[in-house]
Write an enzyme that holds these catalytic residues in place. Structure first.
Site, PDB file in Angstrom:
ATOM      1  N   ASN A  92       0.866  -1.187   0.000  1.00  0.00           N
ATOM      2  CA  ASN A  92       0.000   0.000   0.000  1.00  0.00           C
ATOM      3  C   ASN A  92       0.904   1.240   0.000  1.00  0.00           C
ATOM      4  O   ASN A  92       1.470   1.603   1.033  1.00  0.00           O
ATOM      5  CB  ASN A  92      -0.898  -0.027   1.241  1.00  0.00           C
ATOM      6  CG  ASN A  92      -1.766   1.214   1.351  1.00  0.00           C
ATOM      7  OD1 ASN A  92      -1.833   2.001   0.405  1.00  0.00           O
ATOM      8  ND2 ASN A  92      -2.421   1.374   2.486  1.00  0.00           N
ATOM      9  N   LYS A 102       0.065   4.286  -0.427  1.00  0.00           N
ATOM     10  CA  LYS A 102      -0.618   5.472   0.118  1.00  0.00           C
ATOM     11  C   LYS A 102      -0.385   6.681  -0.799  1.00  0.00           C
ATOM     12  O   LYS A 102      -0.396   6.515  -2.020  1.00  0.00           O
ATOM     13  CB  LYS A 102      -0.173   5.731   1.565  1.00  0.00           C
ATOM     14  CG  LYS A 102      -0.295   4.466   2.419  1.00  0.00           C
ATOM     15  CD  LYS A 102      -0.193   4.701   3.899  1.00  0.00           C
ATOM     16  CE  LYS A 102      -0.311   3.368   4.629  1.00  0.00           C
ATOM     17  NZ  LYS A 102      -0.377   3.499   6.066  1.00  0.00           N
ATOM     18  N   HIS A 128      -9.804   1.126   4.457  1.00  0.00           N
ATOM     19  CA  HIS A 128      -8.502   1.252   5.125  1.00  0.00           C
ATOM     20  C   HIS A 128      -8.670   2.185   6.328  1.00  0.00           C
ATOM     21  O   HIS A 128      -9.457   3.140   6.289  1.00  0.00           O
ATOM     22  CB  HIS A 128      -7.455   1.799   4.150  1.00  0.00           C
ATOM     23  CG  HIS A 128      -6.092   1.833   4.762  1.00  0.00           C
ATOM     24  ND1 HIS A 128      -5.681   2.876   5.563  1.00  0.00           N
ATOM     25  CD2 HIS A 128      -5.092   0.930   4.755  1.00  0.00           C
ATOM     26  CE1 HIS A 128      -4.456   2.609   6.002  1.00  0.00           C
ATOM     27  NE2 HIS A 128      -4.080   1.433   5.535  1.00  0.00           N
ATOM     28  N   GLU A 142      -5.891  -5.100  10.219  1.00  0.00           N
ATOM     29  CA  GLU A 142      -4.878  -4.084  10.496  1.00  0.00           C
ATOM     30  C   GLU A 142      -5.252  -3.326  11.773  1.00  0.00           C
ATOM     31  O   GLU A 142      -6.075  -2.397  11.720  1.00  0.00           O
ATOM     32  CB  GLU A 142      -4.794  -3.086   9.335  1.00  0.00           C
ATOM     33  CG  GLU A 142      -4.386  -3.695   8.012  1.00  0.00           C
ATOM     34  CD  GLU A 142      -3.803  -2.644   7.084  1.00  0.00           C
ATOM     35  OE1 GLU A 142      -2.619  -2.750   6.755  1.00  0.00           O
ATOM     36  OE2 GLU A 142      -4.518  -1.717   6.706  1.00  0.00           O
ATOM     37  N   GLY A 198       1.863   2.141  11.029  1.00  0.00           N
ATOM     38  CA  GLY A 198       2.854   3.211  10.997  1.00  0.00           C
ATOM     39  C   GLY A 198       3.507   3.516  12.327  1.00  0.00           C
ATOM     40  O   GLY A 198       4.159   4.556  12.476  1.00  0.00           O
ATOM     41  N   SER A 257       2.780  -2.177  10.493  1.00  0.00           N
ATOM     42  CA  SER A 257       4.199  -2.234  10.862  1.00  0.00           C
ATOM     43  C   SER A 257       4.898  -3.543  10.471  1.00  0.00           C
ATOM     44  O   SER A 257       5.793  -4.005  11.189  1.00  0.00           O
ATOM     45  CB  SER A 257       4.376  -1.954  12.359  1.00  0.00           C
ATOM     46  OG  SER A 257       3.997  -0.618  12.643  1.00  0.00           O
ATOM     47  N   GLY A 303       2.622  -1.160   4.410  1.00  0.00           N
ATOM     48  CA  GLY A 303       2.603   0.267   4.096  1.00  0.00           C
ATOM     49  C   GLY A 303       4.014   0.802   3.939  1.00  0.00           C
ATOM     50  O   GLY A 303       4.698   0.533   2.953  1.00  0.00           O
ATOM     51  N   GLY A 304       4.476   1.539   4.962  1.00  0.00           N
ATOM     52  CA  GLY A 304       5.749   2.260   4.900  1.00  0.00           C
ATOM     53  C   GLY A 304       6.928   1.464   4.348  1.00  0.00           C
ATOM     54  O   GLY A 304       7.717   1.982   3.543  1.00  0.00           O
TER      55      GLY A 304
HETATM   56  P1  PGA Z   1       2.362   0.318   7.798  1.00  0.00           P
HETATM   57  O1  PGA Z   1       0.945   0.545   7.071  1.00  0.00           O
HETATM   58  O2  PGA Z   1       2.941  -0.958   7.211  1.00  0.00           O
HETATM   59  O3  PGA Z   1       3.161   1.542   7.435  1.00  0.00           O
HETATM   60  O4  PGA Z   1       2.104   0.183   9.239  1.00  0.00           O
HETATM   61  C1  PGA Z   1       0.089  -0.527   6.782  1.00  0.00           C
HETATM   62  C2  PGA Z   1      -1.151  -0.006   6.127  1.00  0.00           C
HETATM   63  O5  PGA Z   1      -1.566   1.109   6.412  1.00  0.00           O
HETATM   64  O6  PGA Z   1      -1.763  -0.706   5.285  1.00  0.00           O
END
Ligand code: PGA
Length: 234
Positions: free
Chosen positions: A8, A10, A86, A155, A161, A197, A218-219
């Site tokens: 993702n 974003k 999300h 999630e 994050g 995360s 995500g990140g």
């Molecule tokens: P993250 O985000 O891996 O940065 O925690 C996951 C997401 O929002 O799908």
């Protein structure tokens, strides 16, 4: 068989970043990833090496909704998947469980596989409300939706994050609970992914869990080389 890996992105990367992202993935030899770029880059990111997923969509096919993009329009680009609900849509943009239900219906009508994201906040977790919250999110989003193909992404809001994640036992137990609710109350068999995360250090421990069918990242997916390194650890 490898588990599912979704990235993702974003609202992070720009046009040049995305061109590089595509090139790195295509030359890596890795196949089967699911990439969620901004709407803006969906056309340019098309590839036969990975699948594309929209980050959101609007439930009404067409009309006077300036700035929105519908599942009907996404399906005309043959986008295979869409994230629905999300955490950032729910918490920043105030989308409700009822909105998710309309989006699910529109995805199914337009032949897009929904990836429904669910998860509890820190307060809900601390008051032992996690399972109840997840059940509510599933039951409302999936009400009267006749499904053949769907993915659920668990999630926890507090894990997105933040670098924090539940224990491996908790992840495995919650995934099992989600699968039970889907099967017993809704007669649905679905793959359930973990998100929040996920990174290079924890991905092996998470994806080895029996009830986890894959990950939504995500990140740690913003760098395509890091994504490939994670894929190789699954
Ligand atoms: P993250 O985000 O891996 O940065 O925690 C996951 C997401 O929002 O799908």
């Amino acid at each position: 068989m490898k588990k599912i890996m979704m990235a993702n992105l974003k609202m992070n990367l720009n046009y040049d970043d995305m061109k590089n992202y595509k090139q790195v993935l295509e030359s890596s030899g890795v196949e089967g990833l699911i990439i969620c770029p901004s709407y803006l880059f969906l056309s340019d990111m098309k590839s036969d090496k990975y699948d594309l997923c929209s980050q959101n969509g609007y439930a009404i096919d067409k009309g006077a909704f300036t700035g929105e993009i519908s599942f009907y329009q996404l399906s005309s680009l043959n986008i295979k998947y869409s994230l629905i609900g999300h955490s950032e849509r729910r918490h920043v943009f105030k989308e409700t469980d009822e909105d998710m239900n309309l989006k699910m219906q529109s995805c199914l009508k337009n032949n897009i596989i929904p990836v429904l994201c669910i998860g509890e906040t820190k307060e809900e977790r601390e008051s032992n409300g996690t399972k109840e919250v997840l059940e509510r999110q599933l039951n409302i989003a999936l009400k009267d939706v006749s499904l053949t193909d769907i993915i659920i992404a668990y999630e926890p809001v507090w894990a997105i994050g933040t670098g924090l994640i539940p224990t491996m036992d908790e992840i495995n137990d919650i995934h099992l609970h989600i699968k039970r609710v889907l099967k017993e109350s809704l007669s649905i068999n679905s793959k359930v992914l973990y998100g929040g995360s996920v990174n290079l250090s924890n991905i092996s421990d998470i994806t080895i869990l029996g009830n986890v069918d894959g990950v939504l990242i995500g990140g740690a997916s913003n760098d395509p080389n890091n994504l490939i390194a994670m894929y190789n650890k699954m």
